[in-house]
Design a protein around this motif. Structure first.
Motif, mmCIF file in Angstrom:
data_model
loop_
_atom_site.group_PDB
_atom_site.id
_atom_site.type_symbol
_atom_site.label_atom_id
_atom_site.label_comp_id
_atom_site.label_asym_id
_atom_site.label_seq_id
_atom_site.Cartn_x
_atom_site.Cartn_y
_atom_site.Cartn_z
ATOM 1 N N UNK B 323 0.834 -1.197 0.000
ATOM 2 C CA UNK B 323 0.000 0.000 0.000
ATOM 3 C C UNK B 323 0.869 1.247 0.000
ATOM 4 N N UNK B 324 1.850 1.260 0.882
ATOM 5 C CA UNK B 324 2.701 2.444 0.992
ATOM 6 C C UNK B 324 3.494 2.643 -0.296
ATOM 7 N N UNK B 325 4.019 1.532 -0.839
ATOM 8 C CA UNK B 325 4.856 1.655 -2.026
ATOM 9 C C UNK B 325 4.080 2.167 -3.218
ATOM 10 N N UNK B 326 2.788 1.819 -3.323
ATOM 11 C CA UNK B 326 2.042 2.301 -4.477
ATOM 12 C C UNK B 326 1.816 3.801 -4.400
ATOM 13 N N UNK B 327 2.053 4.405 -3.261
ATOM 14 C CA UNK B 327 2.057 5.871 -3.224
ATOM 15 C C UNK B 327 3.451 6.427 -3.435
ATOM 16 N N UNK B 410 14.374 3.524 0.116
ATOM 17 C CA UNK B 410 13.770 2.413 0.841
ATOM 18 C C UNK B 410 12.817 1.645 -0.063
ATOM 19 N N UNK B 411 12.037 2.389 -0.842
ATOM 20 C CA UNK B 411 11.055 1.736 -1.696
ATOM 21 C C UNK B 411 11.745 0.886 -2.746
ATOM 22 N N UNK B 412 12.832 1.414 -3.337
ATOM 23 C CA UNK B 412 13.455 0.618 -4.393
ATOM 24 C C UNK B 412 14.243 -0.542 -3.800
ATOM 25 N N UNK B 413 14.709 -0.403 -2.539
ATOM 26 C CA UNK B 413 15.368 -1.554 -1.918
ATOM 27 C C UNK B 413 14.349 -2.632 -1.574
ATOM 28 N N UNK B 448 11.890 -13.627 7.195
ATOM 29 C CA UNK B 448 12.443 -12.339 7.620
ATOM 30 C C UNK B 448 12.759 -11.456 6.408
ATOM 31 N N UNK B 449 13.174 -12.075 5.295
ATOM 32 C CA UNK B 449 13.386 -11.248 4.098
ATOM 33 C C UNK B 449 12.082 -10.600 3.660
ATOM 34 N N UNK B 450 10.971 -11.315 3.837
ATOM 35 C CA UNK B 450 9.683 -10.727 3.462
ATOM 36 C C UNK B 450 9.323 -9.593 4.419
ATOM 37 N N UNK B 451 9.514 -9.847 5.713
ATOM 38 C CA UNK B 451 8.979 -8.908 6.698
ATOM 39 C C UNK B 451 9.985 -7.835 7.072
ATOM 40 N N UNK B 452 11.261 -8.202 7.248
ATOM 41 C CA UNK B 452 12.189 -7.184 7.747
ATOM 42 C C UNK B 452 12.670 -6.229 6.663
ATOM 43 N N UNK B 453 13.503 -6.665 5.704
ATOM 44 C CA UNK B 453 13.856 -5.678 4.675
ATOM 45 C C UNK B 453 12.681 -5.436 3.732
ATOM 46 N N UNK B 454 11.658 -6.266 3.799
ATOM 47 C CA UNK B 454 10.464 -6.012 3.006
ATOM 48 C C UNK B 454 9.585 -4.992 3.687
ATOM 49 N N UNK B 455 8.723 -5.489 4.561
ATOM 50 C CA UNK B 455 7.722 -4.619 5.155
ATOM 51 C C UNK B 455 8.330 -3.438 5.899
ATOM 52 N N UNK B 456 9.374 -3.697 6.682
ATOM 53 C CA UNK B 456 9.874 -2.596 7.520
ATOM 54 C C UNK B 456 10.479 -1.495 6.648
ATOM 55 N N UNK B 457 11.136 -1.892 5.537
ATOM 56 C CA UNK B 457 11.647 -0.853 4.628
ATOM 57 C C UNK B 457 10.489 -0.018 4.076
ATOM 58 N N UNK B 458 9.407 -0.701 3.728
ATOM 59 C CA UNK B 458 8.256 0.046 3.202
ATOM 60 C C UNK B 458 7.703 0.976 4.274
ATOM 61 N N UNK B 459 7.691 0.500 5.518
ATOM 62 C CA UNK B 459 7.180 1.353 6.594
ATOM 63 C C UNK B 459 8.061 2.586 6.755
ATOM 64 N N UNK B 460 9.379 2.381 6.669
ATOM 65 C CA UNK B 460 10.279 3.537 6.760
ATOM 66 C C UNK B 460 10.008 4.499 5.604
ATOM 67 N N UNK B 461 9.838 3.934 4.397
ATOM 68 C CA UNK B 461 9.534 4.780 3.246
ATOM 69 C C UNK B 461 8.287 5.611 3.538
ATOM 70 N N UNK B 462 7.282 4.962 4.145
ATOM 71 C CA UNK B 462 6.053 5.672 4.469
ATOM 72 C C UNK B 462 6.293 6.786 5.469
ATOM 73 N N UNK B 463 7.132 6.516 6.474
ATOM 74 C CA UNK B 463 7.406 7.552 7.474
ATOM 75 C C UNK B 463 8.036 8.766 6.783
ATOM 76 N N UNK B 464 9.057 8.513 5.924
ATOM 77 C CA UNK B 464 9.718 9.642 5.262
ATOM 78 C C UNK B 464 8.752 10.360 4.312
ATOM 79 N N UNK B 465 7.878 9.594 3.679
ATOM 80 C CA UNK B 465 6.986 10.164 2.670
ATOM 81 C C UNK B 465 5.938 11.064 3.313
ATOM 82 N N UNK B 466 5.305 10.599 4.381
ATOM 83 C CA UNK B 466 4.184 11.360 4.936
ATOM 84 C C UNK B 466 4.577 12.261 6.096
#
Lengths: 449, 651, 110
Positions: B323-327, B410-413, B448-466
């Protein structure tokens, strides 16, 4: 700031917010009870004992069904009356609904109470005896001279607390002890605090991980406790739940049971059940049992000549789950063909004159593998029964509270914005119907089938 | 907006450019607020704190794995502090060996609590509740959630559940030791002889979960009702940003998957408290003694109920990331989201299929060939929509003029990291491979690859974005890059060696990291040789066997920990001292949250937003600017002025 | 939802009738459970059919699902499918355990 569509429906969806909300909530409730019902199926197909059928009080269950259906009618009537702006009838219907909920819960409490006072004992050969414990059941120790208490230095789940876990079970007055250094004390909160503080200090100096306190009783003590109140025992030691070990002698762990049923379905040769041992019910009851059993088998063979008698759960129950209705065995030819469950005859009060109708046996501990009252512990059927009806009961209480709130405390909205109240009642009513709907499945699954 | 203005509290009037919304006292504005944005921030901060705490638990575990039997550094220091020593002693200290090293008991507690906290208290609150609460109502152009007070109740139930979960550290037997999955019969009977049920962490765990589940249910009901009924004028289902679609599906997963977990928890509680035998088979023995139970239950029942939740839960963790990445990605690539419709249908399919695959976690339980074939097929099927989602995001980059700000990094990683996580999961879908891989580090590495560098990176991207929308200020980009690169390096150093160790048969529950399993750990391959050589280069004596990878992972975890420091500094510093955003739409984005004042006041919009077009109208041919916001009725007549160029000058 | 006053007036009688029908069918369920069918499974099946019929009455009439909006139907359809999945897969996986055919010994190769 007003949230849109709280009272009137949004044109394109045709719904106001709360209605979507309640249906979503009900969807999750479907999954909640769906999970419970699938647990029921899972437990039932996997049960390694005869699944109880008609064991509960069917009359009480049926009365509750009628009560709940009636309340379902009145709650939808209350909504309709509110829509028609007939406020008096709305209040009446709503009040009946809440009262019905009260009646339902009252009946439920009667049912639960009878269960808690009723016991089942499993013997080593698989026989199940049901009945009442007129004096309860206690493990008795005597001649206890020594208590060993353990106080861990780090916070732990089990630490010595003799005041809470030992003294309540000691018979007689204040227990007097001698400590290791010869002091004579009366064990209570303050003396124990002082003792343990001293022991902890010593243990810390000695770099031990736990402190031990040894107390010698000045005069031998007697202890009597329910098995659930202690951790375990052998012939000479008794371990309390706080880890305290008492040394003494086992005086009595026999169980006095007023038997109202012998369930021999778990025994290969039912007439040789341990229950008919000469120490227990004896030959006369065995004869009555065999007579009753064979009578049922014959009847079945006559009525359903093509069917296998081992595959009829009802027949197995009627033939092998023998109900005792008198203190002495009936004369030959009496007492056949009763169809009532054990509960129908179990007095709700638990104790009373009715017990004179049952024989009393004194069971030895070595013959007992397991015993419990009719609580979730007894078997998976009662476990799922209490969980399902308990959760359903919680829903009844919650729903009744919400409806009572609308009835008693929403008068302002009733006068000023009846349409909004009608929405609220509709939403509350939807929840109430759902509770009714769950009961429609619960009643046959638990009481009848 | 309500005219019922209460007293104007200057002391807490943080934002002077607030657009005339009424003031409330601090408690009602920031603590017991029913405003979706405040609740979102509350969820966000709580979630970040729990993430940090869960990460700290993991650091302790990694120490024990890499250096079994060696005292944890810093224990003596913490024990010398006045207040912290008491808390530390109560939580961890009393379980440490006398020399300060970890033992298996504490490792099990840490493992169970790391899983529980990360999943239920870190990522779900952060991804779903925080971002969903803050952004979703803004994106659909409404003033608040459908049930604001329910929303507040949801947060506070979650808060209570967090407090209960933390309390479990301090009780008699400490927190649960039976893994985050709480498998019965172990979890039903562990420490059953304690004096009081409340002195066992398990009771606290189950109680906390009941609150947590209730909070999730309230939240998801609210999300779905809001999306169905409160979309603004013109915002048809297919004009809704994918963010809202993903939140919608996530909310459904929470709504329908959590109740079976609640059932599982209630039945387990009954087993522990009332002595029932839901999950306990007949004849169960412990310590050579028959337990005082009736038996007749089945441990499989627990696993079914648990995994019926826990598999959809995986998608609850990953969908907010998408969701975050599509923004973030279309906005920073200045390209429309590629394949919006196929993404929507994929996410719906994904949501539905996620309920049909749960038993692939249970291949080892003795499942027959028919059932395992069924679950293998559905498991392989569910990878298709996941791949569609990832591919659409990747293609969205094609031909874009990409701004590599922190959120875009973060999003591209995320894309390759999630790709690794997803692809390594494919073999596990097959029962014959899973039987060998079950509970090894390969599985740990995969999810962990799905959740840690996956989801958490997206969450960080969201924090920086919004962040500029939350606060009106930017986060620092340099510190952001200092956050990103060590995080990327650390994550890969931690999780990539897990695949190698897992193939070698390393089990996830070894607190000593395999030191005493010489047949498993004693051989070497290219990765261990490499580690050995690199160690030798720095003058370290790292053994040339599989155990050396433990050290690599621990170093990675340490780098990861250091990498979070810039983020923490950046986050708190930028709240007050970050560069001010002089536009309401600093990233020149198209979705409707950027049409609100900054930060959005109570009631959100100053005008009635109308959605005139789809959510991703970037670089529309013939349009004067490279973005065409959803809320603009026609070009050149924007209700909100576009960002000043200088804001974006540094890109 | 029928906001129409006349329609609601009419439906009151319907509610009472359905209530009576539900009580009648409850009595029938009780009676059916005492009938000895060839297998007990048939008793269960019959009881569940009656219960489902009763539940349908409650859902359709009392809960107004006979004329509800499409959104609600969609939500419920999804939920019902998942609930069925929950039931079906539980039972199937119980009915399909891995059959243990004894330990493998080298002589099996011969």
């Amino acid at each position: 700031m007003d949230i849109p569509y709280t009272v009137h429906a949004r044109p394109d969806t045709g719904l106001y917010n709360a209605k979507i909300g309640i249906w979503l909530f009900l969807a999750s409730e479907v999954m909640l009870f769906g999970g419970l019902f699938s647990a029921y199926i899972f437990l039932r197909v996997g049960a390694d004992y005869p699944w109880p059928v008609h064991d509960l009080d069917v009359t009480l269950g049926f009365v509750n069904t009628v009560v709940l259906i009636a309340s379902s009618v009145t709650v939808v009537m209350a909504w309709a009356m509110l829509k028609l702006r007939k406020f008096g009838l709305y209040r009446l219907n709503m009040a009946i609904t809440v009262i019905c909920a009260g009646v339902f819960m009252f009946n439920k409490s009667l049912e639960y109470k009878a269960k808690f006072a009723h016991y089942a004992v499993k013997l080593t050969d698989g026989t199940l005896l049901t009945g009442h414990l007129p004096h309860g059941y206690q493990v008795k120790f005597e001649g206890i001279t020594e208590l060993n208490l353990t106080v861990p230095l780090k916070k732990s789940a089990v630490f010595a607390d003799p005041v809470g876990y030992v003294l309540p079970f000691v018979e007689g007055g204040a227990a007097k002890f001698k400590t290791e250094d010869g002091k004579e004390i009366t064990l209570d909160e303050s003396t124990f605090t002082a003792l343990s503080a001293e022991a902890v200090k010593k243990a810390t100096e000695a770099k031990k991980s736990q402190a031990t306190i040894k107390l010698v009783a000045t005069s031998p003590l007697k202890v009597a406790a329910k098995p659930s109140e202690i951790f375990g025992y052998t012939d000479s030691t008794l371990t309390f739940r706080d880890g305290t070990v008492a040394t003494g002698k086992l005086a009595d762990d026999k169980m006095t049971l007023e038997v109202d049923g012998v369930d021999a379905r778990g025994v290969a040769q039912s007439e040789k059940s341990l229950a008919f041992d000469h120490r227990y019910l004896g030959d006369a009851w065995q004869k009555a049992f065999v007579e009753n059993r064979d009578h049922h088998f014959e009847e079945f063979a006559k009525n359903y000549p093509t069917r296998d008698k081992n595959r009829s759960a009802t027949l197995q129950k009627e033939a092998l789950f023998f109900k005792l209705h008198s203190a002495t065995p009936p004369a030959a030819g009496e007492g056949h063909g009763d169809k009532h469950g054990a509960e129908a005859h179990a007095p709700a009060e638990g104790h009373g004159d009715a017990h004179a109708h049952h024989p009393t046996v004194v069971l030895e501990k070595k013959d007992i593998t397991f015993f419990s009252n009719f609580t979730p512990k007894l078997n998976t059927y009662y476990a799922i029964y209490f969980t399902l009806t308990g959760l359903h009961g919680l829903h009844v209480v919650a729903g009744a509270l919400v409806l009572a709130y609308f009835l008693l405390f929403d008068g302002k909205r009733l006068r000023q914005d009846p349409e909004h109240l009608a929405n609220r009642v509709e939403v509350g009513g939807l929840f109430w119907h759902f509770v009714d709907l769950v009961w429609i499945f619960l009643f046959p699954l638990l009481y009848l089938l | 907006m309500s005219a019922a203005a209460t007293t104007h509290d200057h002391a807490h009037d943080h934002s002077h450019d607030d657009h005339g919304h009424h003031e409330q006292s601090f408690i009602w504005k920031y603590i017991f607020s029913s405003d979706h944005k405040t609740i979102g921030l509350q969820y966000g901060l709580t979630g970040l704190l729990f993430l940090l705490f869960g990460f700290f638990l993991m650091l302790l575990m990694r120490w024990s794995i890499a250096y079994p039997g060696i005292p944890v550094p810093g224990v003596d220091f913490i024990r010398s502090l006045p207040v912290a020593s008491g808390i530390f002693e109560g939580m961890f200290g009393r379980w440490l060996n006398t020399d300060g090293s970890l033992n298996g008991e504490l490792y099990n507690m840490l493992g169970a609590m790391h899983g529980t906290i990360m999943v239920f208290f870190g990522i779900v609150p952060l991804g779903f509740a925080a971002f969903g609460n803050f952004v979703m109502p803004l994106q659909i152009g409404t003033i608040d959630m459908a049930f604001p007070r329910l929303n507040m109740a949801s947060y506070w139930l979650f808060f209570i559940s967090g407090v209960l979960m933390m309390c479990s550290f301090f009780v008699g037997t400490g927190p649960v030791q039976t893994g985050w999955t709480m498998y019965s019969p172990l979890a039903s009977t562990a420490n059953i002889g304690v004096t009081s049920i409340w002195s066992h962490g398990h009771t606290w765990w189950l109680s906390a979960m009941v609150f947590n589940i209730s909070a999730s249910l309230l939240g998801s009901v609210n999300f779905i009702a809001t999306i169905i009924n409160l979309r603004t004028k013109g915002l048809g289902w297919m004009k809704m940003p994918f963010f809202c679609w993903a939140m919608f599906v996530t909310a459904f997963l929470l709504l329908l998957a959590f109740p079976p977990l609640e059932v599982a928890a209630i039945l387990q509680l009954s087993d522990r408290v009332f002595g029932s035998s839901f999950y306990l088979p007949t004849g169960l023995m412990e310590g050579g003694k028959h337990l005082d139970i009736s038996g007749g239950g089945s441990p499989l029942l627990y696993q079914h109920l648990f995994w019926f939740l826990a598999h959809p839960e995986v998608y609850v963790l990953i969908l907010p990331a998408f969701a975050i990445l599509t923004d973030v990605i279309p906005c920073n690539a200045r390209r429309p989201l590629w394949g919006y419709k196929s993404m929507v249908y994929s996410v719906l399919t994904l949501g539905f299929l996620s309920f049909l695959v749960w038993a692939h976690h249970m291949y080892l339980t003795g499942m027959g060939t028919m059932m395992s074939t069924y679950f293998q097929i559905t498991t392989v099927m569910i990878s298709v929509p996941s791949v569609i989602l990832l591919t659409c995001l990747m293609i969205s980059l094609w031909g874009g003029s990409i701004r590599f700000n922190t959120q875009m990094l973060f999003a591209s990683a995320f894309l390759p990291m999630f790709g690794i996580g997803g692809l390594t999961g494919l073999p596990l879908a097959f029962s014959f491979i899973d039987l060998a891989m079950h509970d090894t580090y390969y599985v740990i590495g995969h999810f962990h690859y799905v959740v840690a560098p996956g989801t958490i990176f997206a969450l960080f991207a969201g924090v920086y974005h919004w962040f500029p929308k939350f606060t009106g200020r930017f986060m620092n980009d340099t510190l952001g890059k200092l956050h990103f690169w060590p995080s990327l390096l650390g994550m890969n150093l931690v999780f990539a060696p897990m695949f190698i160790q897992g193939m070698a048969g390393f089990h996830r529950r070894w607190y000593d990291g395999g030191k005493y399993f010489e047949n498993t750990s004693g051989f070497s391959n290219w990765s261990t040789k490499l580690t050995h050589e690199i160690g030798a280069f720095f003058g370290l004596n790292i053994p040339d066997n599989m155990l050396s990878l433990n050290i690599v992972m621990s170093v990675g975890a340490f780098i990861l920990a250091l990498g979070q420091i810039p983020f923490i500094i950046n986050f708190w510093f930028s709240l007050k001292g970050g560069k001010k955003s002089n536009s309401d739409n600093p990233w020149n984005a198209t979705t409707m949250e950027w049409a609100t004042p900054t930060p959005p006041p109570h009631g959100n919009f100053l005008f009635d937003p109308v959605a005139h077009r789809g959510p991703y109208e970037y670089s529309v041919p013939g349009h004067p600017t490279d973005f065409y916001p959803q809320w603009e009725s026609e070009p050149g007549k924007p209700e909100i002025k576009p960002a000043a160029d200088k804001v974006l000058a540094h890109h | 939802m029928s906001d129409n006053v006349e329609e609601i007036q009419k439906s009151i009688k319907k509610y009472l009738f359905i209530g009576g029908l539900l009580i009648l069918f409850s009595a029938i369920t009780v009676w059916l459970s005492y009938v000895e069918l060839p297998t007990h499974g048939q008793n269960i099946l019959l009881g569940m059919i009656v219960a489902t019929f009763k539940a349908a009455l409650v859902a359709l009439i009392f809960m107004h699902l006979n004329h509800e909006r499409s959104v609600i139907y969609k939500i419920l359809a999804f939920t019902v499918v998942l609930a069925i999945v929950l039931f079906a897969l539980f039972i199937f996986s119980h009915e399909d355990p891995l059959v243990f055919s004894g330990f493998y010994t080298p002589s099996d190769q011969l």
